[in-house]
Write a protein that holds these residues in place. Structure first.
Motif, PDB file in Angstrom:
ATOM      1  N   GLU A  65     -10.416  -3.236  -1.978  1.00 38.58           N
ATOM      2  CA  GLU A  65     -10.444  -4.383  -1.084  1.00 38.58           C
ATOM      3  C   GLU A  65      -9.415  -5.393  -1.550  1.00 38.58           C
ATOM      4  O   GLU A  65      -9.422  -5.814  -2.708  1.00 38.58           O
ATOM      5  CB  GLU A  65     -11.836  -5.003  -1.093  1.00 38.58           C
ATOM      6  CG  GLU A  65     -12.006  -6.074  -0.058  1.00 38.58           C
ATOM      7  CD  GLU A  65     -13.436  -6.570   0.021  1.00 38.58           C
ATOM      8  OE1 GLU A  65     -13.607  -7.791   0.138  1.00 38.58           O
ATOM      9  OE2 GLU A  65     -14.356  -5.747  -0.052  1.00 38.58           O
ATOM     10  N   LEU A  66      -8.516  -5.763  -0.664  1.00 46.24           N
ATOM     11  CA  LEU A  66      -7.514  -6.762  -0.995  1.00 46.24           C
ATOM     12  C   LEU A  66      -8.158  -8.136  -1.067  1.00 46.24           C
ATOM     13  O   LEU A  66      -9.008  -8.469  -0.249  1.00 46.24           O
ATOM     14  CB  LEU A  66      -6.410  -6.771   0.058  1.00 46.24           C
ATOM     15  CG  LEU A  66      -5.602  -5.484   0.202  1.00 46.24           C
ATOM     16  CD1 LEU A  66      -4.660  -5.590   1.389  1.00 46.24           C
ATOM     17  CD2 LEU A  66      -4.832  -5.188  -1.063  1.00 46.24           C
ATOM     18  N   THR A  67      -7.722  -8.930  -2.044  1.00 44.68           N
ATOM     19  CA  THR A  67      -8.195 -10.311  -2.159  1.00 44.68           C
ATOM     20  C   THR A  67      -6.985 -11.220  -2.325  1.00 44.68           C
ATOM     21  O   THR A  67      -5.899 -10.769  -2.698  1.00 44.68           O
ATOM     22  CB  THR A  67      -9.149 -10.492  -3.360  1.00 44.68           C
ATOM     23  OG1 THR A  67      -8.478 -10.099  -4.552  1.00 44.68           O
ATOM     24  CG2 THR A  67     -10.417  -9.685  -3.195  1.00 44.68           C
ATOM     25  N   ASN A  68      -7.187 -12.497  -2.080  1.00 38.93           N
ATOM     26  CA  ASN A  68      -6.132 -13.481  -2.290  1.00 38.93           C
ATOM     27  C   ASN A  68      -6.044 -13.740  -3.796  1.00 38.93           C
ATOM     28  O   ASN A  68      -6.789 -14.546  -4.343  1.00 38.93           O
ATOM     29  CB  ASN A  68      -6.438 -14.770  -1.525  1.00 38.93           C
ATOM     30  CG  ASN A  68      -5.402 -15.846  -1.801  1.00 38.93           C
ATOM     31  OD1 ASN A  68      -4.328 -15.591  -2.351  1.00 38.93           O
ATOM     32  ND2 ASN A  68      -5.738 -17.074  -1.441  1.00 38.93           N
ATOM     33  N   ASN A  85       0.269  -6.424  -1.658  1.00 43.71           N
ATOM     34  CA  ASN A  85       0.357  -5.811  -0.339  1.00 43.71           C
ATOM     35  C   ASN A  85       1.055  -6.735   0.647  1.00 43.71           C
ATOM     36  O   ASN A  85       1.906  -6.309   1.412  1.00 43.71           O
ATOM     37  CB  ASN A  85      -1.046  -5.456   0.152  1.00 43.71           C
ATOM     38  CG  ASN A  85      -1.054  -4.808   1.493  1.00 43.71           C
ATOM     39  OD1 ASN A  85      -1.063  -5.499   2.516  1.00 43.71           O
ATOM     40  ND2 ASN A  85      -1.021  -3.489   1.520  1.00 43.71           N
ATOM     41  N   GLU A  86       0.681  -8.013   0.625  1.00 45.15           N
ATOM     42  CA  GLU A  86       1.181  -8.969   1.626  1.00 45.15           C
ATOM     43  C   GLU A  86       1.238 -10.358   1.025  1.00 45.15           C
ATOM     44  O   GLU A  86       0.404 -10.731   0.202  1.00 45.15           O
ATOM     45  CB  GLU A  86       0.249  -8.973   2.832  1.00 45.15           C
ATOM     46  CG  GLU A  86       0.624  -9.941   3.923  1.00 45.15           C
ATOM     47  CD  GLU A  86      -0.404 -10.003   5.050  1.00 45.15           C
ATOM     48  OE1 GLU A  86      -0.113 -10.680   6.048  1.00 45.15           O
ATOM     49  OE2 GLU A  86      -1.489  -9.410   4.928  1.00 45.15           O
ATOM     50  N   LEU A  92      -0.847 -17.405   0.416  1.00 40.95           N
ATOM     51  CA  LEU A  92      -1.857 -16.396   0.104  1.00 40.95           C
ATOM     52  C   LEU A  92      -1.135 -15.130  -0.339  1.00 40.95           C
ATOM     53  O   LEU A  92      -0.168 -14.713   0.300  1.00 40.95           O
ATOM     54  CB  LEU A  92      -2.722 -16.083   1.324  1.00 40.95           C
ATOM     55  CG  LEU A  92      -3.369 -17.270   2.041  1.00 40.95           C
ATOM     56  CD1 LEU A  92      -4.080 -16.800   3.302  1.00 40.95           C
ATOM     57  CD2 LEU A  92      -4.334 -17.984   1.131  1.00 40.95           C
ATOM     58  N   TRP A 127      -2.011 -11.246  -1.115  1.00 33.18           N
ATOM     59  CA  TRP A 127      -3.055 -10.241  -0.969  1.00 33.18           C
ATOM     60  C   TRP A 127      -2.729  -9.038  -1.839  1.00 33.18           C
ATOM     61  O   TRP A 127      -1.679  -8.420  -1.686  1.00 33.18           O
ATOM     62  CB  TRP A 127      -3.203  -9.832   0.483  1.00 33.18           C
ATOM     63  CG  TRP A 127      -3.616 -10.992   1.329  1.00 33.18           C
ATOM     64  CD1 TRP A 127      -2.811 -11.791   2.093  1.00 33.18           C
ATOM     65  CD2 TRP A 127      -4.930 -11.541   1.447  1.00 33.18           C
ATOM     66  NE1 TRP A 127      -3.539 -12.779   2.684  1.00 33.18           N
ATOM     67  CE2 TRP A 127      -4.855 -12.644   2.316  1.00 33.18           C
ATOM     68  CE3 TRP A 127      -6.162 -11.184   0.906  1.00 33.18           C
ATOM     69  CZ2 TRP A 127      -5.967 -13.413   2.646  1.00 33.18           C
ATOM     70  CZ3 TRP A 127      -7.267 -11.950   1.254  1.00 33.18           C
ATOM     71  CH2 TRP A 127      -7.166 -13.050   2.113  1.00 33.18           C
TER      72      TRP A 127
END
Length: 177
Positions: A36-39, A93-94, A170, A172
């Motif tokens: 799970e991606l998180t900030n 990722n982002e 942010l 990610w």
């Protein structure tokens, strides 16, 4: 001439096609992301190339505090930047940047997004030409697969005199060993 196939033969053909497809789908699912991606930038230390009027209302920590109503601001300079120390290595990722919501929508333009393992070895993850055209506009850059780093840097690369004034950044990602 009608073709007659027994139910058993039809079922065998169906399974013959279905099983490899399911194996492929399961394999693809395993090699993509099960995390799970998180900030990962939230509340992390931020360094600015300069601070607008040496005013504490615009310090770097404002860009990673989760509030979109305040902002970070540099002094007008040739290539202003901000750098976030994630404190550990992450697969990124982002990266999202949100323009300030009160004014000056055109301040975010020609922005390089960099990720690196040290401040001296940064690699470009993406670029946004812009400029932004709306208050609070979201800019999103998706990094190439396996982009890993501890530091994320955002820098305006063109123009003789620019302010860097994002409301929020942010990042990610997921922690790697």
């Amino acid at each position: 001439m009608p073709i007659h196939i027994s139910l058993k033969k039809a079922l065998d053909m169906f399974l013959l096609l279905l099983v490899p497809a399911l194996v492929y789908i399961c394999y693809v699912d395993i090699i993509t992301c099960h995390y799970e991606l998180t900030n990962v930038a939230y509340s992390k230390p931020v360094t600015l190339s300069s601070l607008f009027d040496n005013d504490s209302r615009y310090i770097g920590s404002k860009v990673v505090n989760g509030l979109f109503s305040d902002l970070t601001a540099t002094t007008a300079e040739r290539s202003p930047w901000l750098r976030i120390d994630l404190g550990a290595r992450f697969e990124i990722n982002e990266i999202e940047v949100f323009a300030r919501a009160d004014c000056c929508v055109n301040q975010l333009h020609d922005v390089d997004f960099k990720v690196g393992g040290s401040i001296h070895h940064m690699y470009r993850c993406g670029h946004y030409t812009g400029p932004t055209t709306a208050k609070g506009q979201r800019i999103a850059v998706f990094c190439p697969r396996n982009t890993i780093g501890r530091y994320v840097q955002i820098q305006i690369t063109k123009g003789p005199s620019n302010y860097l004034t994002p409301a929020e950044v942010l990042v990610w990602g997921v922690k790697v060993n």
